[in-house]
Each structure stands twice: as C-alpha cells, then as structure tokens.
Design a protein around this motif. Sequence first.
Motif, PDB file in Angstrom:
ATOM      1  N   UNK A  51      23.393 -39.576  49.411  1.00 39.81           N
ATOM      2  CA  UNK A  51      22.462 -38.570  50.000  1.00 39.81           C
ATOM      3  C   UNK A  51      23.148 -38.544  51.382  1.00 39.81           C
ATOM      4  N   UNK A  52      23.703 -39.495  51.959  1.00 41.97           N
ATOM      5  CA  UNK A  52      24.392 -39.303  53.354  1.00 41.97           C
ATOM      6  C   UNK A  52      25.703 -38.679  53.057  1.00 41.97           C
TER       7      UNK A  52
ATOM      8  N   UNK B 224      14.315 -41.378  48.289  1.00 43.27           N
ATOM      9  CA  UNK B 224      15.336 -40.216  48.722  1.00 43.27           C
ATOM     10  C   UNK B 224      14.277 -39.302  49.766  1.00 43.27           C
ATOM     11  N   UNK B 225      13.348 -39.115  49.471  1.00 40.61           N
ATOM     12  CA  UNK B 225      12.170 -38.258  50.282  1.00 40.61           C
ATOM     13  C   UNK B 225      12.234 -38.999  51.719  1.00 40.61           C
ATOM     14  N   UNK B 226      12.337 -40.290  51.931  1.00 36.04           N
ATOM     15  CA  UNK B 226      12.162 -41.014  53.164  1.00 36.04           C
ATOM     16  C   UNK B 226      13.299 -40.921  53.844  1.00 36.04           C
ATOM     17  N   UNK B 227      14.740 -40.997  53.205  1.00 34.13           N
ATOM     18  CA  UNK B 227      16.082 -40.735  53.717  1.00 34.13           C
ATOM     19  C   UNK B 227      15.980 -39.664  54.263  1.00 34.13           C
ATOM     20  N   UNK B 228      15.596 -38.429  53.476  1.00 36.97           N
ATOM     21  CA  UNK B 228      15.574 -37.017  54.051  1.00 36.97           C
ATOM     22  C   UNK B 228      14.848 -36.817  55.331  1.00 36.97           C
ATOM     23  N   UNK B 229      13.856 -37.405  55.307  1.00 34.25           N
ATOM     24  CA  UNK B 229      12.971 -37.388  56.705  1.00 34.25           C
ATOM     25  C   UNK B 229      13.737 -38.037  57.749  1.00 34.25           C
ATOM     26  N   UNK B 230      14.296 -39.165  57.376  1.00 34.49           N
ATOM     27  CA  UNK B 230      15.212 -39.709  58.501  1.00 34.49           C
ATOM     28  C   UNK B 230      16.502 -38.801  58.901  1.00 34.49           C
ATOM     29  N   UNK B 231      16.938 -38.067  58.088  1.00 39.26           N
ATOM     30  CA  UNK B 231      18.059 -37.173  58.376  1.00 39.26           C
ATOM     31  C   UNK B 231      17.428 -35.723  58.771  1.00 39.26           C
ATOM     32  N   UNK B 232      16.088 -35.689  58.966  1.00 35.74           N
ATOM     33  CA  UNK B 232      15.827 -34.493  59.570  1.00 35.74           C
ATOM     34  C   UNK B 232      15.583 -33.277  58.403  1.00 35.74           C
ATOM     35  N   UNK B 233      15.434 -33.839  57.171  1.00 39.29           N
ATOM     36  CA  UNK B 233      15.535 -32.750  56.193  1.00 39.29           C
ATOM     37  C   UNK B 233      14.061 -32.990  55.444  1.00 39.29           C
ATOM     38  N   UNK B 234      13.613 -31.821  54.978  1.00 34.83           N
ATOM     39  CA  UNK B 234      12.050 -32.089  54.357  1.00 34.83           C
ATOM     40  C   UNK B 234      12.316 -31.218  53.127  1.00 34.83           C
ATOM     41  N   UNK B 235      11.758 -31.821  52.060  1.00 31.88           N
ATOM     42  CA  UNK B 235      11.924 -31.250  50.648  1.00 31.88           C
ATOM     43  C   UNK B 235      10.945 -30.144  50.683  1.00 31.88           C
TER      44      UNK B 235
ATOM     45  N   UNK C 156      22.657 -34.036  51.177  1.00 35.82           N
ATOM     46  CA  UNK C 156      21.691 -33.126  50.237  1.00 35.82           C
ATOM     47  C   UNK C 156      20.842 -34.245  49.610  1.00 35.82           C
ATOM     48  N   UNK C 157      20.111 -34.981  50.246  1.00 36.14           N
ATOM     49  CA  UNK C 157      19.028 -35.837  49.341  1.00 36.14           C
ATOM     50  C   UNK C 157      18.212 -35.230  48.374  1.00 36.14           C
ATOM     51  N   UNK C 158      17.764 -34.089  48.788  1.00 34.18           N
ATOM     52  CA  UNK C 158      16.879 -33.100  48.197  1.00 34.18           C
ATOM     53  C   UNK C 158      17.563 -32.767  46.825  1.00 34.18           C
ATOM     54  N   UNK C 159      18.837 -32.425  46.849  1.00 35.09           N
ATOM     55  CA  UNK C 159      19.612 -32.093  45.530  1.00 35.09           C
ATOM     56  C   UNK C 159      19.806 -33.274  44.957  1.00 35.09           C
TER      57      UNK C 159
END
Length: 290
Positions: free
Chosen positions: A216-217, A279-290, A221-224
């Motif tokens: 993801x990092x 991965x959802x939690x990692x995305x939130x940490x990265x400022x990305x939301x699904x 693109x954790x959502x992808x």
Amino acid sequence: MSLVMWLRTGLLMALLTGLLMAIGYLFGGPNVAFLMFIFSLVFNFITYWYSDRIVLGWYRARVVDEHEAPELYAVVRKLAGNAGLPVPKVAIIPTETPNAFATGRDPKHSVVAVTTGLLRLLNRDELEGVIGHELTHIKNRDMLIGTFAAAMAGAIVQLAYWARWIAIFGGFGGDRDDSSNVLTAILVAILAPIAAMLIQAAVSRSREFLADEGGARISGKPHALASALMKIENAVRYRPMREGNPATAHMFIINPFRGMSLASLFSTHPPTEARIERLRKIAEEMGIYF
C-alpha cells in the motif's frame, strides 16, 4: 541476511531434514534414514542456490524481458524505485487463475511472477498494489524461507508419493511383509501432505499483513490493493489452480488452491476480509478514503 532470518531458515532446514529422515526410517530403517540425511544436505545446498528456478519450473513460468511485457515491466521498475530495490526479473505463469508471488534468495536475485489471468483481471492501479505487495516480500527477505519451504515440502510430498507405490508394488526390503509395507505406505500417504501443510504454517501469516502494508505504501494505492485482493479471492473461489503443488500455497498473494481437499483445511493466509480492513486503516493513516 539478518541473524533472525538465518535462524528461521536453519530451523526450517532442520525440521525438513527430520521429516525426510522419518520417511526414510519408516520404509527402510536406519540405512534409508541416513540416505535421506545425505539427500537433504545435497537438496538444501541446491535449494539455496536454485530454489527460484525450481518453483518457477513447477508453474512453467517464463522469465520475460522488457520488450515482451513493457507495461508490466514499467510497473515493476517504477515500484522497485519507490521501494529502493534493484529491479527484479519478471516471469509470467501461463494460467487463467489470477495470482502472483515473489521468489529468489535475496533482492539481487529476485523474481516477481504473475499469472496471465492476473494481467487480464486487474487494472493498472490494482496491478501496482499487487506488485508493491510482492516487492515488500523481497524487501523484507521473506522469499528465501518461503521458496525453501515450498521446494522442500514439495520434495517430501513427491518422495512420499513414490515411496507409496514402491511399497505397494514390492516394498523396501525382503525382511518386511506385504501388510507392513502397505500399512507404512498408507501412513506416509496421509502424513506427508499434512507435514507439507504444517511447513507452510511455519511461514508466519503476519508476513502477509506486513506485505500488504508495504504494498500500500510503495504503490500509494491501498484502495487498489484491497480491490485486487477481493477480485483475486473471488476468482480463485470459482477457478482454483489445478496445476502446481499445494505446498507452495503460502508463496502466493492469495491461496490459489481454495477448495482443493487438504489445501482448503489449512489456512496459509489471513482472511481476505481482515486484510482489506487493515488496508482501510492504512489508507486513513495516509489520508486516503475508500
């Protein structure tokens, strides 16, 4: 290689050597057990240097150059740069079951293998997530112990298969009666595949969570990656891999042998739903939301 990795690999070698010797002892007593010990020493040496070729050979994977797979190479080159890794070789596995794995003894001698089904199923962002996952395995040096476990477990299963038929059609020595040979063959036929599955369990499931986070990092693109995991999971459910060796299940991003007898009873990966939630939690940490 770190001290921890050397210890993990050494412990795994000792375990596998013991299993091979046990199979030899069951069929032929101390003499065959000693032969299995010698075999394991030779096989350990060969596997360390050539385990990647062994596993790629099982899946008829073909190493391709940049001219043959320009888009795939572009993804691998870009993400290897993001990860600070040398660009690995790229191999394509001729199967419609979507999946991927990394192999090789170290980052300088690594290979990322993907199936033709994966290339057809995923879009560019999802492919980047998967490649990022595999590059994280390379960066964390998970490949050696994973590939070694796969090669040795496969050897154990194959030896047990040969031994079963030899025992049924003649046996391993004139001083053992037919019923003893058949009983031994049945025991090995049952226990060897279970042993191979337990070897997979020695490869920690937590490594998949770490590879997901790294993927993801690296890709950003954790959502992808989450989308790719769900697509692969659904595809494998309806089209599990029929070729290959279940002892290699832990090497793939998703277990490709879902629904296949013993392979379905031993979990080599965390639940896909749990991976996606992480991965959802990692995305939130990265400022990305699904």
